[in-house]
Design a protein around this motif. Structure first.
Motif, PDB file in Angstrom:
ATOM      1  N   SER A  25       4.707 -23.021  13.430  1.00 48.27           N
ATOM      2  CA  SER A  25       3.594 -23.786  14.003  1.00 48.27           C
ATOM      3  C   SER A  25       2.761 -22.966  14.992  1.00 48.27           C
ATOM      4  O   SER A  25       1.718 -23.435  15.448  1.00 48.27           O
ATOM      5  N   CYS A  26       3.200 -21.750  15.302  1.00 49.73           N
ATOM      6  CA  CYS A  26       2.494 -20.910  16.274  1.00 49.73           C
ATOM      7  C   CYS A  26       1.112 -20.516  15.754  1.00 49.73           C
ATOM      8  O   CYS A  26       0.964 -20.085  14.610  1.00 49.73           O
ATOM      9  N   ILE A  31       1.125 -13.428  15.612  1.00 48.60           N
ATOM     10  CA  ILE A  31       2.387 -13.927  15.052  1.00 48.60           C
ATOM     11  C   ILE A  31       2.137 -14.556  13.682  1.00 48.60           C
ATOM     12  O   ILE A  31       2.833 -14.248  12.709  1.00 48.60           O
ATOM     13  N   ALA A  32       1.136 -15.429  13.591  1.00 46.92           N
ATOM     14  CA  ALA A  32       0.895 -16.184  12.358  1.00 46.92           C
ATOM     15  C   ALA A  32       0.497 -15.292  11.186  1.00 46.92           C
ATOM     16  O   ALA A  32       1.028 -15.432  10.078  1.00 46.92           O
ATOM     17  N   ILE A  36       2.320 -14.878   7.502  1.00 49.39           N
ATOM     18  CA  ILE A  36       1.642 -15.337   6.282  1.00 49.39           C
ATOM     19  C   ILE A  36       1.546 -14.213   5.256  1.00 49.39           C
ATOM     20  O   ILE A  36       1.896 -14.379   4.081  1.00 49.39           O
ATOM     21  N   ARG A  37       1.080 -13.054   5.689  1.00 51.49           N
ATOM     22  CA  ARG A  37       0.862 -11.943   4.754  1.00 51.49           C
ATOM     23  C   ARG A  37       2.179 -11.408   4.190  1.00 51.49           C
ATOM     24  O   ARG A  37       2.244 -11.048   3.009  1.00 51.49           O
ATOM     25  N   ALA A  38       3.223 -11.378   5.005  1.00 53.85           N
ATOM     26  CA  ALA A  38       4.531 -10.944   4.512  1.00 53.85           C
ATOM     27  C   ALA A  38       5.075 -11.938   3.494  1.00 53.85           C
ATOM     28  O   ALA A  38       5.676 -11.553   2.482  1.00 53.85           O
ATOM     29  N   PHE A  39       4.847 -13.226   3.743  1.00 47.06           N
ATOM     30  CA  PHE A  39       5.319 -14.269   2.833  1.00 47.06           C
ATOM     31  C   PHE A  39       4.595 -14.190   1.491  1.00 47.06           C
ATOM     32  O   PHE A  39       5.214 -14.296   0.431  1.00 47.06           O
ATOM     33  N   VAL A  40       3.282 -13.988   1.542  1.00 47.43           N
ATOM     34  CA  VAL A  40       2.496 -13.856   0.315  1.00 47.43           C
ATOM     35  C   VAL A  40       2.997 -12.668  -0.513  1.00 47.43           C
ATOM     36  O   VAL A  40       3.176 -12.765  -1.733  1.00 47.43           O
TER      37      VAL A  40
END
Length: 284
Positions: A25-26, A31-32, A36-40
């Motif tokens: 939620s940050c 941080i966000a 996000i990019r690592a997850f993608v």
């Protein structure tokens, strides 16, 4: 018992889920955006389907995770019953003697899953299907058929992973995890239920008409009834394919259909990947 199941039993899953929820939620970009990019990259997510294909458009990981799709990328099939979500069909079958098959012929109680004896009796003799949403899948849940909302129940529980290998190793896991039970009535089909099952690292479960239903640290069953009377919450009708809920991180949707006379579509088989809006079942 597999090592994965042992780890699930021993690890402090609720604490880990809370910590993950804070990170997800940050809204600090430093941080966000790396999250996000690592997850993608890790899950090879196709952002071309997303309404916003640029990762920088999302202010937090949670906002990215429940991203909307571009109009038209999930056309609604001409079928009485359609897939409520993107995911993999992990189980399907009949509801017999109050039991449903979980995996490897293990059964679990419909009454325990729903938290409701009367509703379980209404669905006796019916049909169910279970769709597992992996982390890479689209995580909004849509109506499998048109229905008038009758009620919603939040049932607290454990937060074990719902990965198929974990589900196979833990008896009645889907009826033990935290879940949100929604039931509806269709004038032609009757009463049916859609159960959104929480899991490890799932920060919350939300519905379109209520918002967040299953935030952390809730320990008592809560119920909402919907109708035309002022003494209950206002009823609403949801169309087939309309968004009804969403998860933060992977989880599972269980759909319980009245009656056994359903012909499942060819792609609706255990282990097959399905997309929201694809044909699931029709009456013969």
């Amino acid at each position: 018992m597999s090592s994965a199941v042992v780890i699930q039993r021993l690890a402090p899953m609720r604490l880990l889920t809370r910590c993950a929820g804070v990170l997800a939620s940050c809204r600090w970009p430093w941080i966000a955006q790396p999250l996000i990019r690592a997850f993608v990259y890790r899950h090879r997510i196709d952002l071309d389907e997303a309404l916003h294909s640029n990762p920088g458009a999302y202010r937090s990981f949670n906002e990215f995770f429940v991203r909307a799709l571009r109009p038209g990328v999930r056309p609604l099939a001409m079928a009485e019953w359609t897939s409520p979500a993107d995911g993999r069909v992990s189980q399907l079958g009949g509801i017999r003697a109050g039991q449903m098959i979980q995996a490897k012929q293990r059964s679990y109680s419909v009454e325990q899953l729903l938290g409701d004896t009367a509703l379980a009796r209404q669905l006796e003799g019916g049909t169910f299907s279970t769709v597992y949403l992996s982390p890479r899948d689209y995580h909004r849940v849509h109506m499998p058929c048109e229905g008038r909302l009758l009620g919603m129940r939040h049932v607290p529980g454990t937060l074990l992973s719902v990965r198929p290998d974990i589900v196979e190793g833990v008896d009645g896991l889907l009826a033990r995890n935290e879940r949100v039970v929604c039931w509806f009535e269709n004038p032609r089909i009757g009463v049916f239920a859609v159960v959104l099952v929480g899991a490890a690292i799932v920060g919350s479960i939300a519905t379109a008409w209520h918002g967040v239903v299953a935030p952390p640290r809730r320990s008592k069953i809560r119920q909402w009834l919907y109708g035309e009377d002022d003494s209950v919450h206002r009823a609403r009708n949801l169309l087939q394919g309309e968004e009804m809920g969403r998860f933060r991180l992977g989880s599972t949707v269980v759909v319980l259909m009245p009656g056994s006379a359903w012909d499942f579509a060819p792609q609706w088989e255990i282990g097959e990947h399905v997309l929201m809006g694809q044909a699931a079942a029709t009456r013969p």
